[in-house]
Enzyme design. Structure first.
Site, PDB file in Angstrom:
ATOM      1  N   TYR A 141       2.211 -17.264  -5.291  1.00  0.00           N
ATOM      2  CA  TYR A 141       2.872 -16.135  -5.940  1.00  0.00           C
ATOM      3  C   TYR A 141       1.974 -14.895  -5.876  1.00  0.00           C
ATOM      4  CZ  TYR A 141       5.027 -12.954  -9.176  1.00  0.00           C
ATOM      5  OH  TYR A 141       5.580 -11.809  -9.711  1.00  0.00           O
ATOM      6  N   ARG A 188      -5.233 -11.452 -18.389  1.00  0.00           N
ATOM      7  CA  ARG A 188      -5.422 -10.457 -19.456  1.00  0.00           C
ATOM      8  C   ARG A 188      -4.102 -10.179 -20.183  1.00  0.00           C
ATOM      9  NH1 ARG A 188      -5.875  -4.668 -17.298  1.00  0.00           N
ATOM     10  NH2 ARG A 188      -3.641  -5.061 -17.307  1.00  0.00           N
ATOM     11  N   ARG A 201       8.472 -13.523 -18.533  1.00  0.00           N
ATOM     12  CA  ARG A 201       8.185 -14.246 -17.270  1.00  0.00           C
ATOM     13  C   ARG A 201       6.690 -14.486 -17.273  1.00  0.00           C
ATOM     14  NH1 ARG A 201       9.739 -12.327 -11.530  1.00  0.00           N
ATOM     15  NH2 ARG A 201       9.331 -14.488 -10.956  1.00  0.00           N
ATOM     16  N   PHE A 261     -12.561   3.115  -2.917  1.00  0.00           N
ATOM     17  CA  PHE A 261     -11.159   2.795  -3.214  1.00  0.00           C
ATOM     18  C   PHE A 261     -10.991   1.292  -3.436  1.00  0.00           C
ATOM     19  CE2 PHE A 261      -6.667   2.555  -3.003  1.00  0.00           C
ATOM     20  CZ  PHE A 261      -6.328   1.561  -2.105  1.00  0.00           C
TER      21      PHE A 261
HETATM   22  O1  LIG Z   1       4.436  -3.670 -13.505  1.00  0.00           O
HETATM   23  C1  LIG Z   1       3.208  -3.400 -13.608  1.00  0.00           C
HETATM   24  O2  LIG Z   1       2.736  -2.421 -14.219  1.00  0.00           O
HETATM   25  C2  LIG Z   1       2.218  -4.356 -13.001  1.00  0.00           C
HETATM   26  O3  LIG Z   1       2.936  -5.100 -12.018  1.00  0.00           O
HETATM   27  C3  LIG Z   1       2.314  -6.335 -11.682  1.00  0.00           C
HETATM   28  C4  LIG Z   1       3.356  -7.423 -11.716  1.00  0.00           C
HETATM   29  O4  LIG Z   1       4.554  -7.121 -11.925  1.00  0.00           O
HETATM   30  O5  LIG Z   1       2.920  -8.585 -11.503  1.00  0.00           O
HETATM   31  C5  LIG Z   1       1.764  -6.294 -10.225  1.00  0.00           C
HETATM   32  O6  LIG Z   1       2.749  -5.824  -9.321  1.00  0.00           O
HETATM   33  C6  LIG Z   1       2.440  -6.342  -7.995  1.00  0.00           C
HETATM   34  C7  LIG Z   1       3.563  -5.967  -7.042  1.00  0.00           C
HETATM   35  C8  LIG Z   1       3.495  -4.518  -6.657  1.00  0.00           C
HETATM   36  C9  LIG Z   1       2.114  -4.161  -6.088  1.00  0.00           C
HETATM   37  C10 LIG Z   1       1.991  -2.663  -6.191  1.00  0.00           C
HETATM   38  C11 LIG Z   1       0.673  -2.129  -5.702  1.00  0.00           C
HETATM   39  C12 LIG Z   1      -0.442  -2.166  -6.526  1.00  0.00           C
HETATM   40  C13 LIG Z   1      -1.613  -1.559  -6.129  1.00  0.00           C
HETATM   41  C14 LIG Z   1      -1.688  -0.888  -4.888  1.00  0.00           C
HETATM   42  C15 LIG Z   1      -2.864  -0.207  -4.491  1.00  0.00           C
HETATM   43  C16 LIG Z   1      -2.889   0.484  -3.281  1.00  0.00           C
HETATM   44  C17 LIG Z   1      -1.775   0.491  -2.442  1.00  0.00           C
HETATM   45  C18 LIG Z   1      -0.616  -0.167  -2.829  1.00  0.00           C
HETATM   46  C19 LIG Z   1      -0.553  -0.861  -4.054  1.00  0.00           C
HETATM   47  C20 LIG Z   1       0.628  -1.510  -4.443  1.00  0.00           C
HETATM   48  C21 LIG Z   1       0.554  -5.379 -10.180  1.00  0.00           C
HETATM   49  O7  LIG Z   1       0.642  -4.185 -10.039  1.00  0.00           O
HETATM   50  N1  LIG Z   1      -0.593  -6.034 -10.232  1.00  0.00           N
HETATM   51  C22 LIG Z   1      -1.879  -5.315 -10.171  1.00  0.00           C
HETATM   52  C23 LIG Z   1      -2.699  -5.897  -9.069  1.00  0.00           C
HETATM   53  C24 LIG Z   1      -2.087  -5.578  -7.698  1.00  0.00           C
HETATM   54  C25 LIG Z   1      -3.244  -5.411  -6.743  1.00  0.00           C
HETATM   55  C26 LIG Z   1      -2.782  -4.920  -5.401  1.00  0.00           C
HETATM   56  C27 LIG Z   1      -3.980  -4.660  -4.547  1.00  0.00           C
HETATM   57  C28 LIG Z   1      -4.409  -5.632  -3.648  1.00  0.00           C
HETATM   58  C29 LIG Z   1      -5.503  -5.405  -2.835  1.00  0.00           C
HETATM   59  C30 LIG Z   1      -6.205  -4.207  -2.918  1.00  0.00           C
HETATM   60  C31 LIG Z   1      -7.316  -3.950  -2.090  1.00  0.00           C
HETATM   61  C32 LIG Z   1      -7.989  -2.749  -2.172  1.00  0.00           C
HETATM   62  C33 LIG Z   1      -7.581  -1.782  -3.086  1.00  0.00           C
HETATM   63  C34 LIG Z   1      -6.479  -1.999  -3.906  1.00  0.00           C
HETATM   64  C35 LIG Z   1      -5.779  -3.221  -3.838  1.00  0.00           C
HETATM   65  C36 LIG Z   1      -4.661  -3.447  -4.653  1.00  0.00           C
HETATM   66 MG   LIG Z   2       6.240  -8.027 -10.882  1.00  0.00          MG
END
Ligand SMILES: O=C(O)CO[C@@H](C(=O)O)[C@@H](OCCCCCc1ccc2ccccc2c1)C(=O)NCCCCCc1ccc2ccccc2c1
Ligand SMILES: [Mg+2]
Ligand SMILES: [Mg+2]
Length: 343
Positions: A141, A188, A201, A261
């Site tokens: 997931y 967290r 969920r 970043f």
């Molecule tokens: O609803 C909410 O507020 C939180 O949602 C969480 C969930 O629903 O599980 C969940 O949603 C996940 C699905 C959408 C992902 C959106 C995303 C996040 C960060 C980014 C960073 C840069 C570019 C694109 C990116 C896209 C969420 O935001 N979780 C926080 C951790 C996501 C980390 C993503 C990520 C992965 C690898 C990376 C590597 C380097 C830098 C940033 C990185 C960022």
């Molecule tokens: Mg989500």
């Protein structure tokens, strides 16, 4: 509708980025200009997809096909939707502005974003009706919702030529970057997620929490504090598994702005895990790193030396908590070893 000049679409994108993302907006806006717009739009595309996933008011027979088709909607200038809450409502209603900005990106960047959106949408759909039971489900997931983000970013870095071609073929290490961040969020956000209306969920794997309680709700009860902490510590220990691969990945980065970043969210994550470990407040309130501590990292982090020092500091805090627990908590030994490995 008429296409707004590029800068007005981007102006909307950056204003939305700053409204919907507390942590990522800062680091995205400090990327090199060649990558900044693509990553900002990549963020908004996936945030829109996640808004569909998270919106419990959307029924499965609408949600499933939409998650799977979203990678086509991102090319459709007429597509928008009335869903989500707070700032996300604006994002979804005015989504055509994101689409116009997306269509003005270089084809190479569009291709990466569309491919990751397709894979993430299919993965989210797979888990709409499937519970996260085993640690394998948990890793799968987190791969879908965050690992794929790391993989897509890797490809954008390579495509921009600001990092080497090697980054096209670094899916495994990039995946760990996402799992480390997503697992930290899931651990967290226990209380926020379990109190979610209308239906919570939860993504804590039953294979782990099932050893400590009959229902996930039980951890809210003060009478179950010991069991709750035991489960929390095992989940933190599991998340630490990814940290060495994240360090390996970041050591390969050459561009200082791309390094920052990537490194700042990782430092926030290990700091959050150190705060959560053995901390019952996870079940009674919000556990967040102090703004002062985070501001320091946004300024300071410049190279691997700074990164090792930051990991060393937080891993040290976690290791000393685990050392005190070794008598009572069976996983403390592993946590201590994994934290020590990072120092
Ligand atoms: O609803 C909410 O507020 C939180 O949602 C969480 C969930 O629903 O599980 C969940 O949603 C996940 C699905 C959408 C992902 C959106 C995303 C996040 C960060 C980014 C960073 C840069 C570019 C694109 C990116 C896209 C969420 O935001 N979780 C926080 C951790 C996501 C980390 C993503 C990520 C992965 C690898 C990376 C590597 C380097 C830098 C940033 C990185 C960022
Ligand atoms: Mg989500
Ligand atoms: Mg979400």
């Amino acid at each position: 509708a008429k296409v707004l000049p590029k800068d007005e679409n981007l102006a909307f994108c950056y204003s939305m980025l700053n409204r919907v993302s507390r942590s990522f907006a800062v680091v995205i806006q400090r990327l090199p200009p060649e990558l900044r717009d693509a990553v900002c739009i990549f963020y908004l595309v996936l945030r829109a997809l996640d808004t569909v996933e998270d919106d419990m008011a959307i029924k499965a027979d609408v949600k499933l096909p939409l998650l799977r088709a979203f990678h086509e909607k991102i090319y459709d200038r007429s597509w928008s939707m009335n869903c989500g809450y707070g700032a996300y409502v604006d994002l979804m209603k005015r989504y055509p502005l994101v689409t116009d900005a997306f269509l003005q990106l270089k084809p190479g960047y569009q291709k990466v974003i569309a491919d990751i959106t397709h894979r993430m949408g299919d993965g989210m759909a797979e888990f709409i009706e499937k519970e996260v039971v085993t640690v394998r489900d948990y890793d799968l997931y987190c791969h879908y919702v965050a690992g794929l983000v790391g993989i897509g970013l890797c490809q954008l870095f390579a495509s921009s030529q600001l990092e080497s071609e090697d980054f096209y073929k670094m899916e495994d290490l990039a995946n760990h970057m996402g799992l480390f961040l997503q697992k930290t969020n899931i651990i967290r956000d226990y209380l926020e997620d379990i109190n979610e209306e209308p239906a919570p969920r939860m993504f804590w794997p039953r294979e782990i929490w099932g050893k400590y309680a009959k229902k996930l709700d039980d951890f809210k009860g003060p009478e179950n504090a010991q069991q709750a902490i035991g489960c929390l510590n095992e989940l933190v220990t599991d998340a630490l598994r990814h940290a060495p691969y994240c360090l390996q990945y970041m050591a390969k980065l050459r561009n200082p702005d791309i390094f920052r970043f990537c490194a700042i969210p990782q430092v926030m994550a290990i700091g959050t895990l150190a705060l959560c470990y053995d901390n019952h407040k996870v079940f009674t309130g919000v556990v967040k790193m102090r703004r002062g501590e985070t501001a320091k990292y946004v300024q300071l982090l410049g190279n691997m030396g700074d990164l090792f020092r930051a990991f060393d500091l937080f891993a040290g805090r976690l290791a000393s908590k685990a050392a005190r627990l070794q008598q009572t908590d069976q996983h403390a030994q592993t946590a201590h070893e994994r934290a020590a490995e990072l120092q």
